[in-house]
Every structure is written in C-alpha cells, then in structure tokens.
Design a protein around this motif. Structure first.
Motif, PDB file in Angstrom:
ATOM      1  N   LEU A   1       0.846  -1.197   0.000  1.00 43.56           N
ATOM      2  CA  LEU A   1       0.000   0.000   0.000  1.00 43.56           C
ATOM      3  C   LEU A   1       0.884   1.252   0.000  1.00 43.56           C
ATOM      4  O   LEU A   1       0.626   2.206  -0.744  1.00 43.56           O
ATOM      5  N   LEU A   2       1.942   1.232   0.807  1.00 42.58           N
ATOM      6  CA  LEU A   2       2.841   2.387   0.865  1.00 42.58           C
ATOM      7  C   LEU A   2       3.548   2.599  -0.474  1.00 42.58           C
ATOM      8  O   LEU A   2       3.653   3.726  -0.958  1.00 42.58           O
ATOM      9  N   GLU A   3       4.019   1.502  -1.078  1.00 39.43           N
ATOM     10  CA  GLU A   3       4.714   1.613  -2.372  1.00 39.43           C
ATOM     11  C   GLU A   3       3.816   2.312  -3.390  1.00 39.43           C
ATOM     12  O   GLU A   3       4.224   3.253  -4.074  1.00 39.43           O
ATOM     13  N   LYS A   4       2.570   1.826  -3.485  1.00 35.08           N
ATOM     14  CA  LYS A   4       1.649   2.382  -4.487  1.00 35.08           C
ATOM     15  C   LYS A   4       1.268   3.824  -4.129  1.00 35.08           C
ATOM     16  O   LYS A   4       1.156   4.679  -5.005  1.00 35.08           O
TER      17      LYS A   4
ATOM     18  N   ALA B   1      12.491  -1.555   3.899  1.00 38.86           N
ATOM     19  CA  ALA B   1      13.149  -0.275   3.612  1.00 38.86           C
ATOM     20  C   ALA B   1      13.755  -0.310   2.216  1.00 38.86           C
ATOM     21  O   ALA B   1      13.718   0.677   1.478  1.00 38.86           O
ATOM     22  N   GLN B   2      14.299  -1.468   1.828  1.00 36.82           N
ATOM     23  CA  GLN B   2      14.875  -1.584   0.484  1.00 36.82           C
ATOM     24  C   GLN B   2      13.803  -1.389  -0.584  1.00 36.82           C
ATOM     25  O   GLN B   2      14.033  -0.744  -1.607  1.00 36.82           O
ATOM     26  N   ARG B   3      12.619  -1.971  -0.323  1.00 34.75           N
ATOM     27  CA  ARG B   3      11.512  -1.817  -1.295  1.00 34.75           C
ATOM     28  C   ARG B   3      11.138  -0.353  -1.438  1.00 34.75           C
ATOM     29  O   ARG B   3      10.926   0.146  -2.537  1.00 34.75           O
ATOM     30  N   ILE B   4      11.048   0.358  -0.301  1.00 39.44           N
ATOM     31  CA  ILE B   4      10.652   1.766  -0.332  1.00 39.44           C
ATOM     32  C   ILE B   4      11.755   2.617  -0.971  1.00 39.44           C
ATOM     33  O   ILE B   4      11.478   3.542  -1.743  1.00 39.44           O
ATOM     34  N   ALA B   5      13.019   2.275  -0.663  1.00 40.15           N
ATOM     35  CA  ALA B   5      14.158   3.068  -1.180  1.00 40.15           C
ATOM     36  C   ALA B   5      14.180   3.053  -2.709  1.00 40.15           C
ATOM     37  O   ALA B   5      14.636   4.002  -3.344  1.00 40.15           O
TER      38      ALA B   5
ATOM     39  N   PRO C   1      13.167   9.280   0.906  1.00 43.79           N
ATOM     40  CA  PRO C   1      13.944   9.015   2.111  1.00 43.79           C
ATOM     41  C   PRO C   1      13.273   7.995   3.014  1.00 43.79           C
ATOM     42  O   PRO C   1      12.075   8.102   3.274  1.00 43.79           O
ATOM     43  N   VAL C   2      14.032   6.993   3.436  1.00 40.61           N
ATOM     44  CA  VAL C   2      13.468   5.947   4.298  1.00 40.61           C
ATOM     45  C   VAL C   2      14.497   5.563   5.358  1.00 40.61           C
ATOM     46  O   VAL C   2      15.686   5.496   5.080  1.00 40.61           O
ATOM     47  N   VAL C   3      14.033   5.350   6.571  1.00 38.13           N
ATOM     48  CA  VAL C   3      14.899   4.884   7.661  1.00 38.13           C
ATOM     49  C   VAL C   3      14.295   3.605   8.207  1.00 38.13           C
ATOM     50  O   VAL C   3      13.097   3.542   8.479  1.00 38.13           O
ATOM     51  N   GLN C   4      15.144   2.599   8.334  1.00 36.07           N
ATOM     52  CA  GLN C   4      14.669   1.325   8.868  1.00 36.07           C
ATOM     53  C   GLN C   4      14.966   1.241  10.368  1.00 36.07           C
ATOM     54  O   GLN C   4      16.077   1.515  10.797  1.00 36.07           O
TER      55      GLN C   4
END
Lengths: 214, 113
Positions: A46-49, A73-77, A82-85
């Motif tokens: 859901l976040l990716e889309k 986090a890798q998927r979002i990056a 910007p993403v922090v795991q």
C-alpha cells in the motif's frame, strides 16, 4: 502500614518524547501517519503504491519498523524517497524514542508526509503514541471480518481504517457488511477506505483524501 | 508483549519514588489499568516479577486494579459499563458515546513498611 501516593502515568516517558516528536512535526508542517496492522495485511505494498502516486507532487518520507531485516526499507528506497529502517530485534512495537532517533536521519525540512510503518502486530503498537497525527489501521480481506472485535483497542485508537486486497474478495469468506457492523461497534467514527493496491481499485479516493489532509 | 515495556516503566517509577524513602521497603505497587488498554494481567505480573527481582525492591508485589470501561451516551445521557467493547448505547442504541473511564494506565501508590 504506610501508603506513598504516586499517581504517575506508566508510559510518562513515552508520552514526553511523543509530545516532542509531535511538536517537531507541527513546526515543520509534516503530516504523520502511524500505520498499524497484522503481519501480511499489505502495508508495504500500500505504501509503495501510495508513494508512487504522491511522489510527483508531495514530498514523502518513511520510517519502517520491523522485527528483523531491512527488506521493507529496500523496497521503499527503490522509489527514491527518504526511508529509515528501525529493526526492533524482537520488539513487537515502535515507541516514541525509536521514532525520535529515526527522525534524525530524515530530511525533515523537506517532508510533507511521513508514513511510519509499525511492526506487524495489532496489539502492542496501539498502546504507544509516537507523536503521529493519526493512527491508520489496515486490514486485508484475507483476514477475518471479526478483527475489529478481536482487536478492539487497535480499531478504537485509529482514526482511519483501510481495507486492502479488495481484489481477493470473490475468493475469500470475508463479509463486508459484517465487517462494517463490527467496525461500527468498536469505532463508529472511523474514516474508511476499501482498495486494492494491486489493481488500483479504490486508490484514488485514498490518494485524494491524503492530499486533502495536508 | 508490550507488558514487558509497561513492567519496565513501572519498576522505573518505583525506583524513582523510593528515593524519597531510603529507609523503607516497598511491599506493594498498586497500578490502575483500564480495560481499554490491552494488558494481559498474568503477563504483566510475570514481567514485573522478573524485572523487580533485579532491584533492591525484589519483595514488592504488583496489585492491579482493573478499571471497567464506562461510557456515557451523548444522545440520551445514559451512562453504563460497556461489555465486550460494544460501542453502542444499551438504552437508545446510539453510537455517539463518550468514554468516561477505562483508559487508565498509571501507578497509583506504593505500600511501604
């Protein structure tokens, strides 16, 4: 026998840090959502889309909470945001101090929306204020329509509920009317969305609503 | 298992408060827990015992006062104890309710000797 009066909130430390996080989000005009759900509800998809739809116009950041690995986090990056795991190493929820630390590694001056993807768990995350604007509870049609009754606290503290995987509805026993009845029992004021991040069904309503919140 | 986090915070408060009573022993820790807070009493007790064992107050026991959920209907003003998280008024079935109690989570007092 001597009684020493205390009257102190048990989570006072967390509340203090959450308050300071909230002040930072307000000062920097960042709308923050704490996304809570069971494991496997489709939060990351859901976040990716959502980010793909928002990224043209709205600057978005993500804090990913997981028990192990930085796979999410890798998927979002890959979406170039910007993403922090945060890896909790067994911890079943995020707390305000973990989020506070993660915030140091985000370009807060540039963000308009921050999504905090909590650890997949419908019990513990609902108890901890992170300083977010609101909690969003996510449930998929592959789960039971009685989830609101089984985890009332999560559905009670949330302001919004997203029902995901609507494309699976013809193949599962999830009863939407029953689900809505159950939601009304625990939190009649919940804002609701029904969507499929996979097919895009219902995504526009969710996207438009998010944009309006800014 | 947020009971561990909650137990840690209870013990932190006990340690902090007991600084005022250096010659006393802490016998009992009384906490108030609302039913809306998803706490499992047995798990909290187990976590508390495990953590308090490592402190000078190892003999202190935890007493939990569980506060039932009480709500008031905003339509008919009826107030009632809520059963099974059913957020509707038993009198007029309205879903516009105000929660009066059930969200408590605090250390009420310490019993010293």
């Amino acid at each position: 026998m001597e009684i020493a009066m205390v009257e102190r909130k048990i989570l006072e430390n967390n509340e203090e840090i959450a308050k300071s996080n909230r002040a930072i989000f307000q000062q920097k005009n960042i709308l923050t959502f704490d996304m809570i759900s069971s494991p496997g509800s489709g939060k990351t998809t859901l976040l990716e889309k959502t980010i793909s739809m928002l990224s043209q116009k709205i600057s978005t950041g993500v804090i990913e909470g997981d028990v192990q690995t930085d796979r999410d986090a890798q998927r979002i990056a890959e979406l170039d945001v910007p993403v922090v795991q945060i890896v909790t190493r067994g911890g079943c929820h995020l707390d305000a101090s973990l989020v506070h630390k993660a915030m140091q590694n985000l370009p807060l001056d540039k963000l308009q929306i921050l999504f905090i993807e909590n650890v997949g768990n419908l019990v513990c995350p609902s108890e901890f204020d992170l300083g977010e604007h609101q909690k969003v509870v996510i449930i998929s049609t592959a789960e039971g329509d009685d989830k609101p009754l089984k985890y009332p606290h999560a559905f009670h503290v949330a302001k919004t509920c997203v029902l995901t995987k609507m494309d699976l509805l013809p193949y599962v026993d999830f009863n939407i009317d029953q689900f809505i009845d159950n939601l009304n029992k625990v939190n009649p004021d919940l804002k609701r969305f029904q969507l499929s991040a996979k097919t895009g069904e219902g995504m526009l309503d969710w996207y438009n609503w998010l944009r309006k919140q800014i | 298992m947020h009971e561990t986090n909650i137990a840690n915070n209870i013990v932190r408060i006990v340690m902090d408060e007991m600084k005022q009573y250096p010659r006393k022993k802490c016998k009992k820790v009384r906490v108030k827990i609302g039913e809306l807070v998803a706490v499992v009493p047995d798990l909290l007790d187990f976590a508390f015992k495990t953590i308090i064992k490592e402190t000078p107050y190892q003999n202190a026991s935890l007493e939990m006062d569980i506060v039932p959920i009480k709500a008031q209907c905003e339509e008919c003003s009826d107030s009632f104890n809520m059963k099974e998280f059913n957020f509707s008024c038993p009198n007029c079935h309205s879903i516009k309710l105000k929660i009066l109690q059930g969200k408590e989570l605090y250390v009420e007092n310490l019993e010293l000797e």
